[in-house]
Design a protein around this motif. Structure first.
Motif, PDB file in Angstrom:
ATOM      1  N   GLN A  10      37.913  -4.923  -2.636  1.00 37.30           N
ATOM      2  CA  GLN A  10      37.537  -3.757  -1.836  1.00 37.30           C
ATOM      3  C   GLN A  10      38.675  -3.329  -0.913  1.00 37.30           C
ATOM      4  OE1 GLN A  10      33.878  -5.386  -0.148  1.00 37.30           O
ATOM      5  NE2 GLN A  10      32.684  -3.930  -1.343  1.00 37.30           N
ATOM      6  N   VAL A  11      39.359  -4.303  -0.311  1.00 40.25           N
ATOM      7  CA  VAL A  11      40.490  -3.969   0.569  1.00 40.25           C
ATOM      8  C   VAL A  11      41.616  -3.320  -0.216  1.00 40.25           C
ATOM      9  CG1 VAL A  11      42.254  -4.965   2.058  1.00 40.25           C
ATOM     10  CG2 VAL A  11      39.905  -5.757   2.239  1.00 40.25           C
ATOM     11  N   LEU A  12      41.906  -3.855  -1.410  1.00 41.25           N
ATOM     12  CA  LEU A  12      42.968  -3.273  -2.237  1.00 41.25           C
ATOM     13  C   LEU A  12      42.598  -1.867  -2.692  1.00 41.25           C
ATOM     14  CD1 LEU A  12      43.939  -6.371  -4.411  1.00 41.25           C
ATOM     15  CD2 LEU A  12      45.219  -5.392  -2.508  1.00 41.25           C
ATOM     16  N   LEU A  13      41.319  -1.664  -3.023  1.00 37.20           N
ATOM     17  CA  LEU A  13      40.891  -0.325  -3.430  1.00 37.20           C
ATOM     18  C   LEU A  13      41.030   0.660  -2.278  1.00 37.20           C
ATOM     19  CD1 LEU A  13      39.563   1.609  -5.440  1.00 37.20           C
ATOM     20  CD2 LEU A  13      37.341   0.818  -4.614  1.00 37.20           C
ATOM     21  N   LYS A  14      40.641   0.232  -1.085  1.00 37.57           N
ATOM     22  CA  LYS A  14      40.775   1.112   0.077  1.00 37.57           C
ATOM     23  C   LYS A  14      42.237   1.438   0.351  1.00 37.57           C
ATOM     24  CE  LYS A  14      39.513   1.475   4.958  1.00 37.57           C
ATOM     25  NZ  LYS A  14      38.866   0.791   6.112  1.00 37.57           N
ATOM     26  N   SER A  15      43.099   0.436   0.220  1.00 37.90           N
ATOM     27  CA  SER A  15      44.537   0.674   0.413  1.00 37.90           C
ATOM     28  C   SER A  15      45.084   1.633  -0.634  1.00 37.90           C
ATOM     29  CB  SER A  15      45.275  -0.657   0.366  1.00 37.90           C
ATOM     30  OG  SER A  15      46.669  -0.459   0.465  1.00 37.90           O
ATOM     31  N   LEU A  16      44.636   1.468  -1.892  1.00 32.84           N
ATOM     32  CA  LEU A  16      45.102   2.357  -2.948  1.00 32.84           C
ATOM     33  C   LEU A  16      44.639   3.790  -2.715  1.00 32.84           C
ATOM     34  CD1 LEU A  16      46.543   2.626  -5.667  1.00 32.84           C
ATOM     35  CD2 LEU A  16      44.387   2.054  -6.783  1.00 32.84           C
ATOM     36  N   MET A  17      43.404   3.972  -2.281  1.00 31.55           N
ATOM     37  CA  MET A  17      42.901   5.317  -1.996  1.00 31.55           C
ATOM     38  C   MET A  17      43.660   5.945  -0.827  1.00 31.55           C
ATOM     39  SD  MET A  17      38.800   4.701  -2.522  1.00 31.55           S
ATOM     40  CE  MET A  17      38.433   6.412  -2.217  1.00 31.55           C
ATOM     41  N   GLU A  18      44.001   5.116   0.182  1.00 30.60           N
ATOM     42  CA  GLU A  18      44.796   5.653   1.295  1.00 30.60           C
ATOM     43  C   GLU A  18      46.190   6.052   0.830  1.00 30.60           C
ATOM     44  OE1 GLU A  18      44.770   2.634   4.214  1.00 30.60           O
ATOM     45  OE2 GLU A  18      42.709   3.022   4.894  1.00 30.60           O
ATOM     46  N   GLN A  19      46.769   5.283  -0.086  1.00 32.31           N
ATOM     47  CA  GLN A  19      48.074   5.661  -0.631  1.00 32.31           C
ATOM     48  C   GLN A  19      47.988   6.957  -1.425  1.00 32.31           C
ATOM     49  OE1 GLN A  19      49.558   2.360  -2.861  1.00 32.31           O
ATOM     50  NE2 GLN A  19      49.763   1.009  -1.074  1.00 32.31           N
ATOM     51  N   ASN A  20      46.924   7.092  -2.212  1.00 28.27           N
ATOM     52  CA  ASN A  20      46.748   8.336  -2.972  1.00 28.27           C
ATOM     53  C   ASN A  20      46.573   9.528  -2.038  1.00 28.27           C
ATOM     54  OD1 ASN A  20      46.919   6.898  -5.348  1.00 28.27           O
ATOM     55  ND2 ASN A  20      44.693   6.701  -5.600  1.00 28.27           N
ATOM     56  N   GLU A  21      45.807   9.331  -0.969  1.00 25.28           N
ATOM     57  CA  GLU A  21      45.604  10.421  -0.016  1.00 25.28           C
ATOM     58  C   GLU A  21      46.907  10.769   0.688  1.00 25.28           C
ATOM     59  OE1 GLU A  21      43.630  13.369   2.105  1.00 25.28           O
ATOM     60  OE2 GLU A  21      43.012  12.183   0.356  1.00 25.28           O
ATOM     61  N   LEU A  22      47.689   9.748   1.025  1.00 22.21           N
ATOM     62  CA  LEU A  22      48.986   9.999   1.654  1.00 22.21           C
ATOM     63  C   LEU A  22      49.930  10.715   0.706  1.00 22.21           C
ATOM     64  CD1 LEU A  22      50.785   9.582   4.137  1.00 22.21           C
ATOM     65  CD2 LEU A  22      51.458   7.367   3.184  1.00 22.21           C
ATOM     66  N   GLN A  23      49.916  10.326  -0.577  1.00 27.87           N
ATOM     67  CA  GLN A  23      50.749  10.997  -1.571  1.00 27.87           C
ATOM     68  C   GLN A  23      50.322  12.448  -1.738  1.00 27.87           C
ATOM     69  OE1 GLN A  23      53.380   9.786  -2.967  1.00 27.87           O
ATOM     70  NE2 GLN A  23      53.818  11.522  -4.300  1.00 27.87           N
ATOM     71  N   ARG A  24      49.010  12.672  -1.714  1.00 25.53           N
ATOM     72  CA  ARG A  24      48.521  14.047  -1.855  1.00 25.53           C
ATOM     73  C   ARG A  24      48.947  14.907  -0.668  1.00 25.53           C
ATOM     74  NH1 ARG A  24      44.234  17.201  -0.471  1.00 25.53           N
ATOM     75  NH2 ARG A  24      43.445  15.578   0.920  1.00 25.53           N
ATOM     76  N   GLN A  25      48.876  14.325   0.550  1.00 27.49           N
ATOM     77  CA  GLN A  25      49.322  15.080   1.720  1.00 27.49           C
ATOM     78  C   GLN A  25      50.812  15.375   1.661  1.00 27.49           C
ATOM     79  OE1 GLN A  25      48.131  12.916   5.173  1.00 27.49           O
ATOM     80  NE2 GLN A  25      45.923  13.250   4.851  1.00 27.49           N
ATOM     81  N   LYS A  26      51.599  14.410   1.179  1.00 27.79           N
ATOM     82  CA  LYS A  26      53.032  14.661   1.048  1.00 27.79           C
ATOM     83  C   LYS A  26      53.311  15.782   0.048  1.00 27.79           C
ATOM     84  CE  LYS A  26      54.666  10.045   2.305  1.00 27.79           C
ATOM     85  NZ  LYS A  26      55.401   8.835   1.847  1.00 27.79           N
ATOM     86  N   GLU A  27      52.570  15.788  -1.060  1.00 29.90           N
ATOM     87  CA  GLU A  27      52.763  16.848  -2.050  1.00 29.90           C
ATOM     88  C   GLU A  27      52.372  18.207  -1.476  1.00 29.90           C
ATOM     89  OE1 GLU A  27      50.541  15.662  -5.397  1.00 29.90           O
ATOM     90  OE2 GLU A  27      51.916  14.053  -6.010  1.00 29.90           O
ATOM     91  N   LEU A  28      51.282  18.253  -0.696  1.00 29.50           N
ATOM     92  CA  LEU A  28      50.893  19.519  -0.068  1.00 29.50           C
ATOM     93  C   LEU A  28      51.954  19.980   0.924  1.00 29.50           C
ATOM     94  CD1 LEU A  28      47.075  18.946   0.584  1.00 29.50           C
ATOM     95  CD2 LEU A  28      48.119  20.433  -1.124  1.00 29.50           C
ATOM     96  N   GLU A  29      52.478  19.030   1.717  1.00 29.92           N
ATOM     97  CA  GLU A  29      53.536  19.402   2.659  1.00 29.92           C
ATOM     98  C   GLU A  29      54.782  19.883   1.936  1.00 29.92           C
ATOM     99  OE1 GLU A  29      54.169  15.998   5.039  1.00 29.92           O
ATOM    100  OE2 GLU A  29      52.281  16.163   6.157  1.00 29.92           O
ATOM    101  N   SER A  30      55.092  19.257   0.805  1.00 28.75           N
ATOM    102  CA  SER A  30      56.248  19.701   0.017  1.00 28.75           C
ATOM    103  C   SER A  30      56.032  21.103  -0.532  1.00 28.75           C
ATOM    104  CB  SER A  30      56.510  18.708  -1.118  1.00 28.75           C
ATOM    105  OG  SER A  30      57.583  19.136  -1.914  1.00 28.75           O
ATOM    106  N   ASP A  31      54.807  21.355  -1.028  1.00 27.47           N
ATOM    107  CA  ASP A  31      54.508  22.701  -1.541  1.00 27.47           C
ATOM    108  C   ASP A  31      54.597  23.742  -0.421  1.00 27.47           C
ATOM    109  OD1 ASP A  31      54.132  21.582  -4.001  1.00 27.47           O
ATOM    110  OD2 ASP A  31      51.938  21.479  -3.825  1.00 27.47           O
TER     111      ASP A  31
END
Length: 730
Positions: A672-693
C-alpha cells in the motif's frame, strides 16, 4: 476467584495451569502491596504532620472505605476486613476533629506494624519473585542443555555433568517455587494482620490518650477492639503454625522428589526403574518438537497434552491450548533424527501429517508411545465399555516399536509380519468403528471427547464388568447435553456479531474489475495511446512491480461488515464468527492457495493449477491484521462497489497462513505504501508535464507578440508611402 491457596505439591509438575494460578496470586500481591504502601504512607503522614492531623486522619477514613472497591483477584478475608474497616472508619472521622496526638503512641502502635508488614513481608515476596524467575530461566537452560547431549558422541563424564547440572537446577527451582508459593499463601493470611493491626493500634492510641468525650470512649468500642485484638493474635498463631507446616511439607516433598529430579539417571546411581502404565488413555507433559529451519532443524519445548482423541499443545504463558493433530488411527514409532535421544514420531492416519517429538527420558517416551497407541485404538471413549475392554486387552500385549529409519526398504514376509498386518487391520477396523460411533467430522469428535470427560473411562472395571452398557448410558446423556450446549454457544457467536451471512466461497466477479482498477492506478492521468498500452502490458508481468511476495494461505470464510472505524475489533470478531460457523457446519477441509502481493493487487492463485481464484486491488484494501491469540489467522477488510449502485461495501476475508500472519500484514502494508508513492510520482510527473505544456504555450504566445510588434510599423510605413504617392499624383 474460588482458589484459596497454592498447593505446594503442584510446584513439581510446573504445568501452565499451576503457573496461571501463581500469576493470579502475584497480581493479588501487587494490588495488596500498592494498597499497603498507600496505607503506610497515610500512617506516616499522621505521625509526622501534627499540624495536618485532621486532614491526614480524614484521608485515612477515605482510604478505609475504598477497600471494598479494590478488585482483589482472591477473595480471602476481604469481606471481614472491609466490614471492620467500615466500622472503624466512622470512629476515625470522629478522631479527626482533634488536632493533638502524642507522637510516641502513634509511632509505637501505628507506624511500626505498618512498616513491618510492608518492608518485611511484602518486600520479601517481591524479592522471592525475582529469584523465582531467575531459577526458572536457569532450569529451562539446563533442560535444553540436557536435551542437546549427543546420543553417540557423548561420554559418561559429559552425561554426568549435564545430569548433575540439571539435577541442581531443577532442585533449586523446585525448592524456590515451593518457598515462593508458601510466601504467597502466607501473604494472603498476613493481609488481615498487616492491614488491620496498625489500624486497631491507631484507634486504641487515640482512645487511650484523648478520652475527650463519651461519643468516642464508649465501653462497647473498647470491648469490640479488644475482641478484635484477640482475633488478630489468634490469626498470628495460626499463621505461624501454617508457616511451620509449610516448612515441613517442603522438606517432605523435596525428599520424595529425588527420583523426579533425575529424568534419566545413570546405571551407577542404582535407581529403580519406573513402570510403564499400559492402561493410560490421557497424558501430558513437556516435549521438544522439531521444526525445519533454514540451515539446521529447530527444537522448541512446549507443553503437550491429550484431550479425548486429539493432541493439544500449549505454551508456558498461554491461557489455552491449541489443536495439533487428530490421534484417531495414528501411528506412533521410534525415530532416530538429529542425533537426539528419546525421539519418537506421530503420523496421522492418512500419512499426510507427522510430528517428531523428543521426551526427557526413556520412561517418558515409552509412556507417551503406549498412551498414544491406546488413544489411536479408541480406548479413551466410554460409549462401548465391552469393546474398550477388548481393545485394552489387545493393547496390553507387549509390542516392541521399530525405528522407521532402520527398516529395510524391501522387508521379507515372515510370520511375524503377517501377524503385524493382522493387528494393523484390526486397529484399522477399530478406528473405522470408532469413526462411525464418533461422527463424521472433527467437531463431532470434539463433542465426543467432551462427553468422555463427563464420565471418564474406568479401564479396570471393564475387564471384569458384564453390565457395562448400563454404566455408560449416563455418559452419553451428559455428552448429548454438552453437545447441545456447545452448538448453542457456537450459534450465539455466529449470530451475535453481524446480521450478514458468512460465505465460505471466494468471490469470482472481481477478477476483471481489479485488472481495470490496476490499469487506472498505473496510468492515473490520460496519456498517449502507446503509453497507455505500455501500462496495460506491464500489469501482466509481475517483474516490474516493486514488491512481489508469495505466501501459502487457506481461505476460511468472509462476511460483510458495517463499521470499520475500529478495524482490529472488527477483524477479531469476524475471525471468531467464521471459525465458529465452520465448526457449526462441520467444515474443516480447506484448499491451499498462494497469496501473491504486488503494488497493484492481491491475487489468490490455485497452488496446483496456477489459475487465479480471486484478486483484490491494493487501493481497495482498508486494513489487514492478524488475530492477537493466533498469529496465523489473518483478516483483510476490502472495499468493493455494490452491483447496480454507486454505494460501496466492506467485506472481511479470513485466511489461515502457513507462516506468521504479521509478516503477511506487513507485506500488504508495504504494498500500500509503495502504491501510494507510485501514485504520487505519477501525479508529480503529470504536474510537470502540464507545467511544461504551459511554458511552451507561453513561449509561443511571447514569440507571436514579438513578431506582431515588428511587422506592424512596416505595414504602417507602407500605407503612409501610398498616401504620399497618391497626393503627388493628385
Amino acid at each position: 476467584m474460588a482458589a484459596s491457596k497454592l498447593e505446594l505439591a503442584d510446584c513439581r509438575s510446573d504445568s501452565p495451569q499451576s503457573r496461571a494460578l501463581v500469576r493470579v496470586f502475584e497480581s493479588d500481591a501487587e494490588v495488596l502491596a500498592d494498597y499497603a504502601r498507600d496505607l503506610q504512607s497515610i500512617f506516616q503522614r499522621i505521625s509526622v504532620a501534627q499540624n495536618l492531623l485532621n486532614e491526614a486522619t480524614q484521608a485515612l477514613s477515605e482510604k478505609l472505605r475504598e477497600f471494598h472497591k479494590k478488585e482483589f483477584l482472591l477473595s480471602g478475608d476481604n469481606e471481614f476486613i472491609g466490614s471492620v474497616m467500615n466500622e472503624l472508619a466512622c470512629k476515625v472521622d470522629q478522631i479527626s476533629s482533634y488536632n493533638a496526638v502524642l507522637q510516641t503512641q502513634i509511632t509505637e502502635h501505628t507506624a511500626y506494624p505498618s512498616n513491618r508488614f510492608v518492608e518485611k513481608y511484602v518486600s520479601e515476596v517481591e524479592q522471592m519473585k525475582s529469584q523465582f524467575k531467575d531459577n526458572d530461566k536457569t532450569h529451562i537452560e539446563a533442560m535444553k542443555r540436557m536435551a542437546k547431549v549427543s546420543k553417540k558422541r557423548s561420554s559418561e563424564a559429559q552425561l554426568k555433568e549435564s545430569t548433575d547440572h540439571l539435577c541442581a537446577a531443577r532442585r533449586q527451582f523446585h525448592v524456590t517455587s515451593m518457598n515462593y508459593c508458601s510466601m504467597l499463601n502466607l501473604l494472603q493470611t498476613r493481609k488481615t494482620t498487616g492491614l488491620l493491626e496498625p489500624l486497631v493500634g491507631y484507634v486504641q492510641s487515640q482512645l487511650r490518650h484523648f478520652k475527650m468525650g463519651a461519643d468516642i470512649c464508649q465501653p462497647e468500642l473498647d470491648d469490640y477492639l479488644g475482641n478484635l485484638r484477640t482475633s488478630l493474635e489468634e490469626i498470628h498463631k495460626s499463621t505461624s503454625q501454617t508457616e511451620q507446616d509449610n516448612s515441613v511439607a517442603i522438606d517432605r516433598i523435596d525428599a520424595e522428589s529425588t527420583r523426579f529430579y533425575f529424568p534419566d539417571p545413570l546405571p551407577s546411581m542404582d535407581f529403580p526403574e519406573l513402570p510403564v502404565n499400559k492402561k493410560e488413555t490421557q497424558i501430558s507433559g513437556y516435549l521438544f518438537a522439531r521444526s525445519p529451519g533454514m540451515f539446521v532443524n529447530q527444537w522448541t519445548q512446549k507443553y503437550y497434552f491429550t484431550q479425548g482423541g486429539n493432541l493439544m499443545q500449549q505454551g508456558r504463558d498461554e491461557v489455552a491450548g491449541g489443536l495439533v493433530m487428530d490421534l484417531d488411527g495414528c501411528m506412533v514409532e521410534l525415530a532416530d533424527v538429529d542425533d537426539r535421544r528419546y525421539v519418537f514420531q506421530i503420523s496421522s492416519q492418512d500419512q499426510k501429517h507427522s510430528l517428531i517429538l523428543q521426551a526427557e527420558s526413556n520412561h517418558s517416551r515409552s509412556q507417551w508411545i503406549v498412551t498414544l497407541k491406546n488413544i489411536s485404538k479408541g480406548l479413551y471413549l466410554a460409549n462401548d465399555p465391552a469393546r474398550a475392554a477388548e481393545l485394552l486387552h489387545a493393547a496390553a500385549k507387549p509390542i516392541e516399536p521399530t525405528p522407521r529409519h532402520s527398516q529395510s526398504s524391501h522387508p521379507q514376509p515372515t510370520a511375524g509380519a503377517s501377524s503385524k498386518r493382522a493387528s494393523q487391520s484390526a486397529s484399522s477396523a477399530s478406528s473405522q468403528e470408532h469413526g462411525k460411533s464418533s461422527g463424521g467430522g472433527m467437531f463431532a469428535r470434539f463433542k465426543n471427547a467432551a462427553s468422555s470427560l463427563v464420565a471418564p473411562l474406568n479401564l479396570p472395571d471393564f475387564e471384569g464388568s458384564s453390565n457395562g452398557e448400563k454404566k455408560a448410558a449416563p455418559a452419553r446423556d451428559d455428552g448429548k447435553v454438552k453437545q447441545d450446549a456447545a452448538v448453542s454457544a457456537l450459534e450465539e457467536v455466529v449470530n451475535s456479531t453481524s446480521r450478514h451471512p458468512i460465505l465460505f466461497d471466494l468471490p469470482q466477479d472481481n477478477l476483471q474489475g481489479v485488472q481495470q482498477s490496476s490499469t487506472q492506478q498505473k496510468s492515473s492521468s490520460p496519456q498517449e495511446g502507446e503509453n497507455t498500452q505500455a501500462h496495460e502490458n506491464s500489469q501482466v508481468s509481475s517483474d516490474e512491480s516493486s514488491i512481489n511476495v508469495t505466501y501459502v494461505v487457506r481461505f476460511l470464510g468472509s462476511r460483510q461488515v458495517e463499521e470499520v472505524h475500529n478495524g482490529y475489533a472488527v477483524i477479531s470478531e469476524s475471525i471468531r464468527s467464521v471459525m465458529a460457523a465452520r465448526a457449526l457446519q462441520n467444515i474443516f477441509s480447506t484448499k491451499e492457495l498462494e497469496l501473491v502481493i504486488t503494488d497493484y493487487s492481491l491475487r489468490l492463485v490455485d497452488a496446483n493449477s496456477k489459475s487465479d481464484q480471486a484478486s483484490f486491488a491494493t487501493s481497495d484494501i482498508i486494513m489487514a491484521a492478524n488475530h492477537p491469540d493466533n498469529a496465523r489467522l489473518i483478516g483483510i477488510i476490502v472495499r468493493s462497489s455494490t452491483p447496480g449502485s454507486s454505494d460501496t461495501i466492506a467485506t472481511c476475508y479470513v485466511f489461515e497462513s502457513n507462516s506468521d500472519g504479521g509478516e503477511v500484514c506487513c507485506s500488504i502494508a508495504t504494498a500500500q505504501v509503495l502504491l501510494k508513492s507510485l501514485m504520487e510520482q505519477n501525479e508529480l510527473q503529470r504536474q510537470k508535464e502540464l507545467e511544461s505544456d504551459l511554458e511552451e504555450q507561453s513561449k509561443l504566445l511571447a514569440q507571436s507578440d514579438t513578431v506582431g510588434a515588428i511587422t506592424k510599423p512596416v505595414q504602417s510605413g507602407d500605407f503612409e508611402g501610398e498616401d504620399l504617392t497618391m497626393r503627388d499624383n493628385e
